[in-house]
Design a protein around this motif. Structure first.
Motif, mmCIF file in Angstrom:
data_model
loop_
_atom_site.group_PDB
_atom_site.id
_atom_site.type_symbol
_atom_site.label_atom_id
_atom_site.label_comp_id
_atom_site.label_asym_id
_atom_site.label_seq_id
_atom_site.Cartn_x
_atom_site.Cartn_y
_atom_site.Cartn_z
ATOM 1 N N SER A 82 -2.179 40.922 28.760
ATOM 2 C CA SER A 82 -2.163 39.472 28.483
ATOM 3 C C SER A 82 -2.376 39.210 27.003
ATOM 4 O O SER A 82 -1.717 38.338 26.405
ATOM 5 C CB SER A 82 -3.249 38.781 29.310
ATOM 6 N N SER A 83 -3.283 39.962 26.393
ATOM 7 C CA SER A 83 -3.560 39.790 24.973
ATOM 8 C C SER A 83 -2.342 40.145 24.139
ATOM 9 O O SER A 83 -2.007 39.437 23.170
ATOM 10 C CB SER A 83 -4.752 40.666 24.581
ATOM 11 N N ILE A 84 -1.646 41.209 24.507
ATOM 12 C CA ILE A 84 -0.444 41.618 23.777
ATOM 13 C C ILE A 84 0.648 40.568 23.936
ATOM 14 O O ILE A 84 1.360 40.218 22.977
ATOM 15 C CB ILE A 84 0.045 42.989 24.271
ATOM 16 N N ILE A 85 0.806 40.022 25.152
ATOM 17 C CA ILE A 85 1.840 39.009 25.398
ATOM 18 C C ILE A 85 1.561 37.743 24.597
ATOM 19 O O ILE A 85 2.456 37.148 23.987
ATOM 20 C CB ILE A 85 1.925 38.695 26.910
ATOM 21 N N PHE A 120 -0.758 38.769 42.916
ATOM 22 C CA PHE A 120 -0.761 37.311 42.922
ATOM 23 C C PHE A 120 -1.547 36.778 41.725
ATOM 24 O O PHE A 120 -1.152 35.795 41.078
ATOM 25 C CB PHE A 120 -1.378 36.810 44.238
ATOM 26 N N GLY A 121 -2.668 37.403 41.417
ATOM 27 C CA GLY A 121 -3.468 36.996 40.262
ATOM 28 C C GLY A 121 -2.707 37.152 38.959
ATOM 29 O O GLY A 121 -2.791 36.294 38.064
ATOM 30 N N ILE A 122 -1.948 38.277 38.813
ATOM 31 C CA ILE A 122 -1.144 38.491 37.612
ATOM 32 C C ILE A 122 -0.075 37.396 37.495
ATOM 33 O O ILE A 122 0.202 36.867 36.400
ATOM 34 C CB ILE A 122 -0.501 39.893 37.638
ATOM 35 N N SER A 123 0.509 37.015 38.641
ATOM 36 C CA SER A 123 1.533 35.955 38.646
ATOM 37 C C SER A 123 0.934 34.626 38.196
ATOM 38 O O SER A 123 1.550 33.878 37.417
ATOM 39 C CB SER A 123 2.145 35.818 40.046
#
Length: 494
Positions: A82-85, A120-123
């Motif tokens: 998430s940090s990289i994105i 689901f959490g990643i989505s």
């Protein structure tokens, strides 16, 4: 057998290695496409943090503690990606593909419901990034199905792999059990082969002349080995009483312990008891006090004559199979045959080596008899004595030697030996010690004076555990004979 590594543990090791690849690939892409990435602390710190974790995780892998850090690993991976994105264009970032790795690993680590929850959490996290940065819907609508598609495929493959590993583990355990069973069977077959070989060898000894103590020792060894007895013995009837001649001496001087064996011997029928506590025989009480629970006693019979018993005892309850009872019957029969064979062999040998005129054994046979008797006495903790008899003074009439030999022969028992060499007589007298040897010597001297009226000198030596061999025993007897020549009683015992 090599230990099987669990499926999640294997994946954990693989994930640790792939994470290094991800870190290197991330740095390369950042360096090529985003050259100013080092100015963004969130990117730089995320890479440093994940690198430190991967090093620590490797140490924990060696300690096999992967279960304790799997959840933390998944969380850290998601935070790192998430940090990289966020630092590389949000929804337009190519690093969204890295989300596939924690999804795949979670399908291997956790139950399907937990893995689905992570997906689901990643989505939801990706949706949040999309909403915060007002990204294009097309990216979101295409990538979310990819997440769930990868989760579906990974979960299915992980399920099949787990199932396959369970089958491998089951087959491995089954193979180990079969291997252990085969090993036990081979041990039993080998043990039975040795026991049958022992039984065959014992049977061969019926037709051979050998030390009787060795034969009984072989019988007890085969009997105990096959039946795994804790107590075993062979008792023979001598002068109307049972006497232990091999094995554990349970009889001793007790009439109580002898009573039950006498009953079986006289009845001629075997006694097989899995638990003597259930029997109401008073004769079994002494055995119970010794701690014996199971008992078998087989009579020894020669041509209808009861000559002894074969006994085995155990300190726990047990059942006796037909094969074990048949084996015991065979052993009892072989024991009886060996006793009969040695009785006949002894009589034949006696006829061959005894002088027809004097009925005395030759000296060489006498020496060999002492050697055998020493071995037997050591094995059975028995006693015997050697007497040397010499006529006092000069022998003028050679017939005196013949007459003295006849008197000595009549004054000894059937199992004793009398030999002659160089005008001296040698007596081997069984089951007597020093005190008894002196009494026997006195009796012989009186009978010789009474019957043929010639004085004799007697020196004797008794066997004891410190005697090394027959030479030492004979030397002691000769020494006693020399001392007797100087004594008034003309008798010395050692």
């Amino acid at each position: 057998m090599e230990k099987i590594i669990k499926f999640p543990s294997r994946i954990f090791i693989i994930a640790n290695r792939i994470r290094w690849f991800v870190l290197i690939l991330t740095i390369l892409v950042l360096q090529i496409k985003y050259p100013d990435w080092t100015n963004k602390p969130n990117l730089f710190l995320s890479i440093i943090l994940l690198t430190i974790y991967n090093i620590i995780a490797r140490i924990l892998i060696l300690k096999k503690e992967w279960e304790n850090i799997a959840y933390a690993e998944s969380t850290l991976d998601v935070v790192f990606i998430s940090s990289i994105i966020l630092g590389t264009g949000t929804t337009k970032s190519p690093f969204f593909l890295f989300f596939l790795f924690p999804i795949i690993f979670s399908a291997c680590y956790y139950r399907p419901t937990t893995s689905f929850g992570l997906t689901f959490g990643i989505s939801l996290l990706y949706l949040l990034i999309f909403l915060l940065n007002k990204g294009e819907w097309v990216f979101f609508l295409i990538r979310i199905p990819i997440f769930f598609g990868i989760w579906t495929i990974s979960s299915y493959i992980a399920k099949e792999l787990r199932f396959a590993q369970r089958e491998v583990e089951y087959e491995t355990r089954r193979a180990a059990m079969l291997q252990e069973e085969m090993r036990k069977r081979q041990e039993r077959i080998e043990e039975e082969r040795k026991e049958l070989e022992q039984l065959y060898n014992i049977s061969l000894k019926v037709d051979r002349t050998q030390n009787l103590g060795e034969a009984f020792s072989s019988i007890i060894s085969a009997f105990s080995s096959y039946l795994k007895t804790e107590i075993s013995l062979i008792a023979r009837k001598e002068k109307g009483r049972l006497r232990v001649i091999a094995g554990d001496n349970l009889i001793g001087e007790s009439e109580k312990t002898r009573e039950c064996m006498n009953e079986i011997m006289e009845s001629g029928k075997p006694l097989v008891l899995g638990n003597i506590g259930r029997e109401k025989r008073e004769s079994l009480i002494p055995y119970q006090r010794m701690g014996i629970v199971s008992l078998i006693i087989f009579p020894l019979i020669i041509k209808g004559e009861r000559i002894g018993v074969l006994m085995g005892g155990w300190k726990k309850e047990r059942k006796f199979s037909p094969e074990e009872q048949r084996f015991s019957t065979i052993i009892a029969s072989i024991t009886s045959l060996i006793i009969e064979n040695f009785n006949l062999s002894g009589e034949i040998e006696r006829l061959l080596i005894v002088d027809k005129v004097t009925s005395l054994f030759n000296y060489y046979y006498f020496e060999e008899a002492i050697r055998r008797e020493i071995e037997r006495a050591r094995m059975l903790n028995d006693l015997f004595s050697v007497l040397i008899v010499k006529i006092e003074g000069e022998i003028k009439d050679p017939s005196l030697l013949e007459r003295l030999g006849l008197v000595l022969n009549f004054q000894t028992r059937k199992e004793d030996l009398v030999a002659m060499k160089d005008e001296k007589f040698y007596l081997l007298v069984h089951r007597i010690g020093q005190k008894e040897a002196f009494a026997v010597s006195n009796r012989i001297r009186r009978e010789v004076l009474r019957q043929i009226n010639i004085p004799i000198i007697i020196g004797s030596a008794s066997f004891h555990s410190s005697i090394i061999n027959h030479t030492e025993l004979l030397s002691n007897a000769f020494s006693a004979l020399k001392e007797a020549e100087l004594k008034e009683s003309r008798i010395v015992t050692k």
